[in-house]
Design a protein around this motif. Structure first.
Motif, PDB file in Angstrom:
ATOM      1  N   VAL A  92      12.288 -39.631  -9.599  1.00  0.00           N
ATOM      2  CA  VAL A  92      11.719 -38.439  -8.968  1.00  0.00           C
ATOM      3  C   VAL A  92      10.227 -38.673  -8.802  1.00  0.00           C
ATOM      4  CG1 VAL A  92      11.473 -35.941  -9.093  1.00  0.00           C
ATOM      5  CG2 VAL A  92      13.480 -37.026 -10.102  1.00  0.00           C
ATOM      6  N   ARG A  93       9.807 -38.855  -7.562  1.00  0.00           N
ATOM      7  CA  ARG A  93       8.418 -39.253  -7.285  1.00  0.00           C
ATOM      8  C   ARG A  93       7.557 -38.004  -7.020  1.00  0.00           C
ATOM      9  NH1 ARG A  93       9.012 -43.252  -2.447  1.00  0.00           N
ATOM     10  NH2 ARG A  93      10.547 -41.682  -1.812  1.00  0.00           N
ATOM     11  N   TYR A  94       7.140 -37.366  -8.090  1.00  0.00           N
ATOM     12  CA  TYR A  94       6.366 -36.134  -7.961  1.00  0.00           C
ATOM     13  C   TYR A  94       5.033 -36.363  -7.238  1.00  0.00           C
ATOM     14  CZ  TYR A  94       9.655 -34.190 -11.353  1.00  0.00           C
ATOM     15  OH  TYR A  94      10.795 -33.760 -11.991  1.00  0.00           O
ATOM     16  N   GLU A  95       4.538 -37.586  -7.292  1.00  0.00           N
ATOM     17  CA  GLU A  95       3.248 -37.864  -6.657  1.00  0.00           C
ATOM     18  C   GLU A  95       3.285 -37.642  -5.146  1.00  0.00           C
ATOM     19  OE1 GLU A  95       5.472 -41.802  -6.996  1.00  0.00           O
ATOM     20  OE2 GLU A  95       5.113 -40.047  -8.268  1.00  0.00           O
ATOM     21  N   LEU A  96       4.474 -37.688  -4.559  1.00  0.00           N
ATOM     22  CA  LEU A  96       4.579 -37.437  -3.119  1.00  0.00           C
ATOM     23  C   LEU A  96       4.172 -36.010  -2.766  1.00  0.00           C
ATOM     24  CD1 LEU A  96       7.917 -39.308  -2.328  1.00  0.00           C
ATOM     25  CD2 LEU A  96       5.602 -39.996  -1.662  1.00  0.00           C
ATOM     26  N   GLY A 156       0.859 -28.507  -6.604  1.00  0.00           N
ATOM     27  CA  GLY A 156       0.685 -29.739  -5.859  1.00  0.00           C
ATOM     28  C   GLY A 156      -0.154 -29.547  -4.606  1.00  0.00           C
ATOM     29  N   GLN A 157      -0.021 -30.490  -3.683  1.00  0.00           N
ATOM     30  CA  GLN A 157      -0.736 -30.418  -2.411  1.00  0.00           C
ATOM     31  C   GLN A 157      -0.292 -29.167  -1.659  1.00  0.00           C
ATOM     32  OE1 GLN A 157      -3.075 -32.387  -1.030  1.00  0.00           O
ATOM     33  NE2 GLN A 157      -3.111 -31.256   0.886  1.00  0.00           N
ATOM     34  N   ILE A 188       4.935 -33.005   5.061  1.00  0.00           N
ATOM     35  CA  ILE A 188       5.751 -33.636   6.098  1.00  0.00           C
ATOM     36  C   ILE A 188       7.062 -32.858   6.151  1.00  0.00           C
ATOM     37  CG2 ILE A 188       6.731 -35.306   4.472  1.00  0.00           C
ATOM     38  CD1 ILE A 188       6.894 -37.317   6.759  1.00  0.00           C
ATOM     39  N   GLU A 189       7.635 -32.743   7.329  1.00  0.00           N
ATOM     40  CA  GLU A 189       8.803 -31.883   7.525  1.00  0.00           C
ATOM     41  C   GLU A 189       9.970 -32.276   6.624  1.00  0.00           C
ATOM     42  OE1 GLU A 189      11.085 -28.777   8.869  1.00  0.00           O
ATOM     43  OE2 GLU A 189       8.931 -29.167   9.116  1.00  0.00           O
ATOM     44  N   ASP A 190      10.162 -33.579   6.395  1.00  0.00           N
ATOM     45  CA  ASP A 190      11.303 -34.024   5.592  1.00  0.00           C
ATOM     46  C   ASP A 190      11.187 -33.631   4.121  1.00  0.00           C
ATOM     47  OD1 ASP A 190      12.459 -35.092   7.804  1.00  0.00           O
ATOM     48  OD2 ASP A 190      11.999 -37.189   7.339  1.00  0.00           O
ATOM     49  N   LEU A 191      10.007 -33.222   3.673  1.00  0.00           N
ATOM     50  CA  LEU A 191       9.841 -32.763   2.284  1.00  0.00           C
ATOM     51  C   LEU A 191       9.775 -31.242   2.182  1.00  0.00           C
ATOM     52  CD1 LEU A 191       7.328 -35.342   0.734  1.00  0.00           C
ATOM     53  CD2 LEU A 191       9.735 -34.977   0.105  1.00  0.00           C
ATOM     54  N   ARG A 192       9.814 -30.578   3.329  1.00  0.00           N
ATOM     55  CA  ARG A 192       9.836 -29.116   3.311  1.00  0.00           C
ATOM     56  C   ARG A 192      11.232 -28.627   2.930  1.00  0.00           C
ATOM     57  NH1 ARG A 192      10.338 -24.392   6.559  1.00  0.00           N
ATOM     58  NH2 ARG A 192      11.431 -25.564   8.182  1.00  0.00           N
ATOM     59  N   MET A 193      11.292 -27.545   2.170  1.00  0.00           N
ATOM     60  CA  MET A 193      12.582 -26.958   1.802  1.00  0.00           C
ATOM     61  C   MET A 193      12.834 -25.755   2.692  1.00  0.00           C
ATOM     62  SD  MET A 193      12.547 -27.563  -2.329  1.00  0.00           S
ATOM     63  CE  MET A 193      10.783 -27.862  -2.529  1.00  0.00           C
ATOM     64  N   ARG A 222      11.573 -41.987   2.164  1.00  0.00           N
ATOM     65  CA  ARG A 222      10.351 -42.536   2.751  1.00  0.00           C
ATOM     66  C   ARG A 222       9.194 -42.481   1.740  1.00  0.00           C
ATOM     67  NH1 ARG A 222       9.685 -39.149   8.125  1.00  0.00           N
ATOM     68  NH2 ARG A 222       7.850 -40.504   8.317  1.00  0.00           N
ATOM     69  N   ASP A 223       8.043 -42.984   2.165  1.00  0.00           N
ATOM     70  CA  ASP A 223       6.870 -43.006   1.281  1.00  0.00           C
ATOM     71  C   ASP A 223       5.745 -42.108   1.776  1.00  0.00           C
ATOM     72  OD1 ASP A 223       7.972 -44.899  -0.508  1.00  0.00           O
ATOM     73  OD2 ASP A 223       7.456 -46.528   0.885  1.00  0.00           O
ATOM     74  N   THR A 224       5.945 -41.450   2.915  1.00  0.00           N
ATOM     75  CA  THR A 224       4.917 -40.561   3.452  1.00  0.00           C
ATOM     76  C   THR A 224       4.846 -39.296   2.597  1.00  0.00           C
ATOM     77  OG1 THR A 224       5.409 -41.368   5.669  1.00  0.00           O
ATOM     78  CG2 THR A 224       4.097 -39.337   5.493  1.00  0.00           C
ATOM     79  N   PRO A 225       3.669 -38.942   2.092  1.00  0.00           N
ATOM     80  CA  PRO A 225       3.570 -37.789   1.187  1.00  0.00           C
ATOM     81  C   PRO A 225       3.567 -36.456   1.943  1.00  0.00           C
ATOM     82  CG  PRO A 225       1.408 -38.756   1.491  1.00  0.00           C
ATOM     83  CD  PRO A 225       2.364 -39.638   2.243  1.00  0.00           C
ATOM     84  N   TRP A 226       3.767 -35.395   1.183  1.00  0.00           N
ATOM     85  CA  TRP A 226       3.660 -34.024   1.675  1.00  0.00           C
ATOM     86  C   TRP A 226       2.206 -33.758   2.090  1.00  0.00           C
ATOM     87  CZ3 TRP A 226       6.303 -29.951   3.204  1.00  0.00           C
ATOM     88  CH2 TRP A 226       5.728 -28.673   3.142  1.00  0.00           C
TER      89      TRP A 226
END
Length: 331
Positions: A6-10, A254-255, A302-307, A296-300
């Protein structure tokens, strides 16, 4: 990526998942002091703080009774109240030692005298460890109390005199104390503790479970009114979907902005009531799920990390379905 990675840093989360549902302890941890949220009326912190300030100003005890089912936030609020008392009492002082005697759920008994006796003797020991001078007369009373078990109980007014002199001894050294009783199991503790600490400048917080089992005290409206003559009653109810959306946003560290779609949270949590502890646990799981699915490695942001609303509804349905298959619940 491993499924458990779980990559919380993203999300820009430097301290892990912000929805961990462990009780807050504002007195011991500075980072917890901003995490107890009012959530659109769930807790009226201004009223609580005003009651604390009034008791200190009038040099009388601050009594609080917090009721709610399991995981409703009782312990977090109890700790926050004691912190507010310590902070207010310490105002304009460079040093204000403060100790707390806490009786946890597993240590709670139906013997009110035993609990009060242990409380006072614990405070004596804390005074010694903090090098707070115990006057000779008070020391003699403590010695007598240590010999007076339930079979030879002291009168509650003798206990009151010990509590009052204990508070005076703390005050003479610019120090203070508080008491927290978790999951009170007998009405006698409520009535006797308010009598014992009636003349002591301190804070005493009781928490009571509102579901029925053998170790839970059942409070009537008359009981609540009787307590309200001495202190403040706070009821912690389940959260509304709108309050859960405010929780998701308010606890985000977070961000910015929060990746939880507010309307989606309201919709996904509208099927049944949730306590704050249950809601926190589900938000924690949802955040982890979103990250585990993301490759992916692109951080928030970004649409793919939106819930989104549709994603939240699907995941909540899956969680409830899985929970039903296990025959369990979130509480």
């Amino acid at each position: 990526m491993d499924i458990g990675d779980v990559r919380y840093e993203l999300y820009g989360l430097l301290s892990g998942n912000p929805y961990s549902s462990e009780p807050l302890n504002a007195l011991d941890f500075e980072t917890d002091r901003e995490l107890l949220l009012e959530l659109r009326g769930f807790v009226r912190l201004a009223a609580v703080e005003a009651a604390v300030e009034r008791s200190i100003r009038e040099k009388r005890p601050a009594f609080f009774l917090i009721t709610g089912v399991g995981r409703s936030g009782r312990t977090s609020l109890a700790n926050h109240i004691i912190y507010l008392y310590q902070r207010t009492a310490a105002a304009d002082r460079s040093r204000f030692p403060f100790v707390v005697h806490g009786v946890e759920r597993d240590d709670m008994t139906h013997d009110a005298y035993r609990l009060l006796r242990s409380t006072l003797l614990s405070l004596r020991n804390k005074m010694k460890s903090r090098h707070i001078r115990i006057p000779d007369e008070l020391s003699d009373r403590f010695d007598a109390l240590s010999l007076r078990g339930p079979a030879d109980a002291m009168d509650e007014y003798d206990l009151q005199a010990i509590a009052q002199d204990t508070a005076l001894a703390f005050a003479s050294c610019d120090a203070g104390f508080g008491v927290r009783y978790e999951s009170v199991s007998t009405k006698k503790l409520l009535t006797q503790a308010t009598k014992v600490f009636e003349t002591a400048a301190t804070v005493v917080v009781f928490t009571v479970d509102t579901y029925e089992h053998a170790d839970t005290v059942q409070l009537t409206q008359a009981d609540r009114r009787a307590f309200a003559r001495h202190g403040v009653v706070v009821d912690l109810n389940t959260l509304t979907p709108r309050q859960i959306a405010a929780l998701a946003d308010g606890r985000w560290t977070g961000q910015p902005p929060s990746p939880f779609d507010s309307k989606g949270v309201e919709s996904a949590f509208s099927t049944r009531p949730y306590t704050i502890g249950q809601a926190m646990r589900l938000l924690e799981v949802l955040l982890d799920c979103r990250l585990v699915e993301y490759e992916r490695d692109t951080p928030w942001p970004i649409e793919d990390l939106r819930m989104s609303e549709s994603w939240l509804q699907l995941k909540m349905w899956q969680v409830e379905k899985w929970n039903g298959l296990r025959g369990g619940s979130h509480g």
